[in-house]
Design a protein around this motif. Structure first.
Motif, PDB file in Angstrom:
ATOM      1  N   VAL A 174      19.726  22.661  38.813  1.00 58.44           N
ATOM      2  CA  VAL A 174      20.035  23.808  39.670  1.00 58.44           C
ATOM      3  C   VAL A 174      20.944  24.738  38.883  1.00 58.44           C
ATOM      4  N   ILE A 175      20.569  26.008  38.774  1.00 61.41           N
ATOM      5  CA  ILE A 175      21.420  27.008  38.130  1.00 61.41           C
ATOM      6  C   ILE A 175      21.501  28.212  39.065  1.00 61.41           C
ATOM      7  N   VAL A 176      22.728  28.590  39.446  1.00 61.73           N
ATOM      8  CA  VAL A 176      22.891  29.638  40.452  1.00 61.73           C
ATOM      9  C   VAL A 176      24.134  30.493  40.200  1.00 61.73           C
ATOM     10  N   PRO A 177      24.074  31.778  40.616  1.00 61.91           N
ATOM     11  CA  PRO A 177      25.288  32.591  40.719  1.00 61.91           C
ATOM     12  C   PRO A 177      25.946  32.334  42.067  1.00 61.91           C
ATOM     13  N   LEU A 178      27.272  32.315  42.093  1.00 65.87           N
ATOM     14  CA  LEU A 178      28.017  32.009  43.318  1.00 65.87           C
ATOM     15  C   LEU A 178      29.119  33.042  43.552  1.00 65.87           C
ATOM     16  N   HIS A 179      29.213  33.497  44.790  1.00 62.23           N
ATOM     17  CA  HIS A 179      30.277  34.418  45.197  1.00 62.23           C
ATOM     18  C   HIS A 179      31.449  33.603  45.738  1.00 62.23           C
ATOM     19  N   PRO A 180      32.640  33.694  45.131  1.00 60.06           N
ATOM     20  CA  PRO A 180      33.759  32.842  45.540  1.00 60.06           C
ATOM     21  C   PRO A 180      34.560  33.358  46.728  1.00 60.06           C
ATOM     22  N   GLY A 181      34.262  34.585  47.194  1.00 58.98           N
ATOM     23  CA  GLY A 181      35.114  35.205  48.201  1.00 58.98           C
ATOM     24  C   GLY A 181      36.285  35.892  47.516  1.00 58.98           C
ATOM     25  N   THR A 182      37.230  36.358  48.305  1.00 63.29           N
ATOM     26  CA  THR A 182      38.427  36.986  47.756  1.00 63.29           C
ATOM     27  C   THR A 182      39.470  35.906  47.505  1.00 63.29           C
ATOM     28  N   VAL A 183      39.725  35.638  46.244  1.00 65.95           N
ATOM     29  CA  VAL A 183      40.574  34.515  45.853  1.00 65.95           C
ATOM     30  C   VAL A 183      41.919  35.039  45.357  1.00 65.95           C
ATOM     31  N   ALA A 184      42.971  34.308  45.638  1.00 64.59           N
ATOM     32  CA  ALA A 184      44.328  34.719  45.253  1.00 64.59           C
ATOM     33  C   ALA A 184      44.552  34.504  43.764  1.00 64.59           C
ATOM     34  N   THR A 185      43.954  35.402  42.962  1.00 67.21           N
ATOM     35  CA  THR A 185      44.135  35.380  41.510  1.00 67.21           C
ATOM     36  C   THR A 185      44.536  36.777  41.059  1.00 67.21           C
ATOM     37  N   SER A 186      44.880  36.894  39.787  1.00 67.51           N
ATOM     38  CA  SER A 186      45.274  38.193  39.253  1.00 67.51           C
ATOM     39  C   SER A 186      44.120  39.193  39.292  1.00 67.51           C
ATOM     40  N   LEU A 187      42.877  38.702  39.244  1.00 65.19           N
ATOM     41  CA  LEU A 187      41.719  39.589  39.262  1.00 65.19           C
ATOM     42  C   LEU A 187      41.656  40.400  40.548  1.00 65.19           C
ATOM     43  N   SER A 188      41.964  39.759  41.689  1.00 71.11           N
ATOM     44  CA  SER A 188      41.805  40.417  42.990  1.00 71.11           C
ATOM     45  C   SER A 188      43.085  41.021  43.540  1.00 71.11           C
ATOM     46  N   GLU A 189      44.204  40.781  42.868  1.00 70.48           N
ATOM     47  CA  GLU A 189      45.511  41.138  43.429  1.00 70.48           C
ATOM     48  C   GLU A 189      45.603  42.612  43.815  1.00 70.48           C
ATOM     49  N   LYS A 190      45.113  43.506  42.943  1.00 66.69           N
ATOM     50  CA  LYS A 190      45.244  44.945  43.202  1.00 66.69           C
ATOM     51  C   LYS A 190      44.169  45.481  44.139  1.00 66.69           C
ATOM     52  N   TYR A 191      43.128  44.667  44.410  1.00 66.10           N
ATOM     53  CA  TYR A 191      41.968  45.210  45.104  1.00 66.10           C
ATOM     54  C   TYR A 191      41.636  44.481  46.403  1.00 66.10           C
ATOM     55  N   SER A 192      42.526  43.653  46.879  1.00 62.50           N
ATOM     56  CA  SER A 192      42.226  42.888  48.090  1.00 62.50           C
ATOM     57  C   SER A 192      42.371  43.733  49.354  1.00 62.50           C
ATOM     58  N   GLY A 193      43.056  44.866  49.254  1.00 60.16           N
ATOM     59  CA  GLY A 193      43.165  45.782  50.379  1.00 60.16           C
ATOM     60  C   GLY A 193      43.775  45.166  51.619  1.00 60.16           C
ATOM     61  N   GLY A 194      44.679  44.230  51.417  1.00 63.36           N
ATOM     62  CA  GLY A 194      45.323  43.597  52.561  1.00 63.36           C
ATOM     63  C   GLY A 194      44.502  42.499  53.202  1.00 63.36           C
ATOM     64  N   HIS A 195      43.294  42.236  52.691  1.00 62.96           N
ATOM     65  CA  HIS A 195      42.457  41.180  53.247  1.00 62.96           C
ATOM     66  C   HIS A 195      43.015  39.813  52.872  1.00 62.96           C
ATOM     67  N   GLU A 196      42.760  38.855  53.698  1.00 61.97           N
ATOM     68  CA  GLU A 196      43.225  37.492  53.428  1.00 61.97           C
ATOM     69  C   GLU A 196      42.539  36.946  52.183  1.00 61.97           C
ATOM     70  N   ARG A 197      43.319  36.296  51.333  1.00 57.77           N
ATOM     71  CA  ARG A 197      42.776  35.740  50.106  1.00 57.77           C
ATOM     72  C   ARG A 197      42.852  34.215  50.149  1.00 57.77           C
ATOM     73  N   THR A 198      41.827  33.578  49.607  1.00 56.93           N
ATOM     74  CA  THR A 198      41.746  32.123  49.583  1.00 56.93           C
ATOM     75  C   THR A 198      42.473  31.584  48.361  1.00 56.93           C
ATOM     76  N   GLU A 199      43.204  30.497  48.530  1.00 54.89           N
ATOM     77  CA  GLU A 199      43.867  29.865  47.398  1.00 54.89           C
ATOM     78  C   GLU A 199      42.825  29.314  46.421  1.00 54.89           C
ATOM     79  N   PRO A 200      43.112  29.375  45.121  1.00 51.15           N
ATOM     80  CA  PRO A 200      42.132  28.934  44.118  1.00 51.15           C
ATOM     81  C   PRO A 200      41.601  27.514  44.338  1.00 51.15           C
ATOM     82  N   ALA A 201      42.451  26.583  44.737  1.00 50.52           N
ATOM     83  CA  ALA A 201      41.998  25.204  44.932  1.00 50.52           C
ATOM     84  C   ALA A 201      40.977  25.114  46.060  1.00 50.52           C
ATOM     85  N   VAL A 202      41.208  25.893  47.105  1.00 46.97           N
ATOM     86  CA  VAL A 202      40.263  25.912  48.230  1.00 46.97           C
ATOM     87  C   VAL A 202      38.959  26.566  47.802  1.00 46.97           C
ATOM     88  N   ALA A 203      39.065  27.674  47.082  1.00 41.41           N
ATOM     89  CA  ALA A 203      37.868  28.362  46.598  1.00 41.41           C
ATOM     90  C   ALA A 203      37.054  27.459  45.679  1.00 41.41           C
TER      91      ALA A 203
END
Length: 232
Positions: A174-203
């Protein structure tokens, strides 16, 4: 606790991009699975792997001995060399767009080319890649983020095409692309727009749970962290 029940006892896992927020969490979660026999972690900062450089990718693979029952590529970038996503067509920069494609699309193609031979030939093998819902063409109702969207759409097409070829040589893979949601990492920090972010371990647990539950017939499709299928 995560249990990769679809893989054999003592399975081997490989995480590419293991120094990032999600990649590091994936490594930690996999090491906590009692069924996992080994986790190998590769990254630019840790082992010198540059997924945009073919010689670097080839050298990394040459130093490994397969098979790996689970390979997860957690590389990717939204802001690269200080340049973030565009808000309009007027902000498009050819250089910035090329850097997005080099990492998100070409990097994915090189990882797929060199690392899929490390999957088991006759046993179940899983290979996941970080994509993003904004890479969906059909789901694009907001515009903007042109280079990032396009590079992720390219990533999805690369993996869709690879899945067809892989099914011929590795019928249980099985080989697939996966969307992780909005995760609390440096990548999403500036662009989360106040939305709730998932902790990396949960993601990480969510992504591995989805991957664990997929059948070979679902290889090459696009899934979100909750198991739902995303349109192309």
């Amino acid at each position: 606790m995560l249990s990769m029940t679809s893989l054999p006892q003592g399975y081997r896992a490989l995480v590419i991009g293991a120094s990032g927020g999600i990649g590091s969490a994936l490594s930690t979660v996999l090491k906590g699975d009692v069924a996992c026999g080994e986790v190998v972690a590769l990254s630019r900062s840790g082992t010198g792997l540059d997924v945009t450089n073919e010689e670097s990718v080839a050298a990394a693979v040459a130093a490994l001995e397969g098979p790996f029952h689970l390979i997860f590529c957690a590389t990717g970038g939204l802001t690269i060399d200080g340049v973030g996503p565009e808000k309009s067509l007027r902000q498009i920069s050819a250089d910035a767009m090329m850097r997005q494609f080099a990492l998100n699309a070409v990097g994915t193609a090189l990882v797929t080319k060199y690392f899929t031979p490390l999957l088991p030939k006759k046993e179940r093998g899983l290979m996941g890649f970080l994509s993003a819902r904004v890479g969906s063409i059909g789901d694009n109702n907001l515009g903007g983020w042109i280079s990032y969207r396009a590079s992720k759409a390219a990533l999805n097409q690369i993996l869709r095409t690879a899945s067809i070829e892989l099914a011929r040589t590795n019928p249980e893979a099985v080989i697939v692309p996966l969307h992780p949601g909005t995760v609390a990492t440096s990548l999403s920090e500036k662009y989360s727009g106040g939305h709730e972010r998932t902790e990396p371990a949960v993601a990480a647990t969510n992504l591995l749970t989805v991957l664990n539950g997929l059948a070979p017939q679902q290889s090459g499709q696009f899934f979100a962290y909750d198991g739902s299928r995303i349109e192309w």
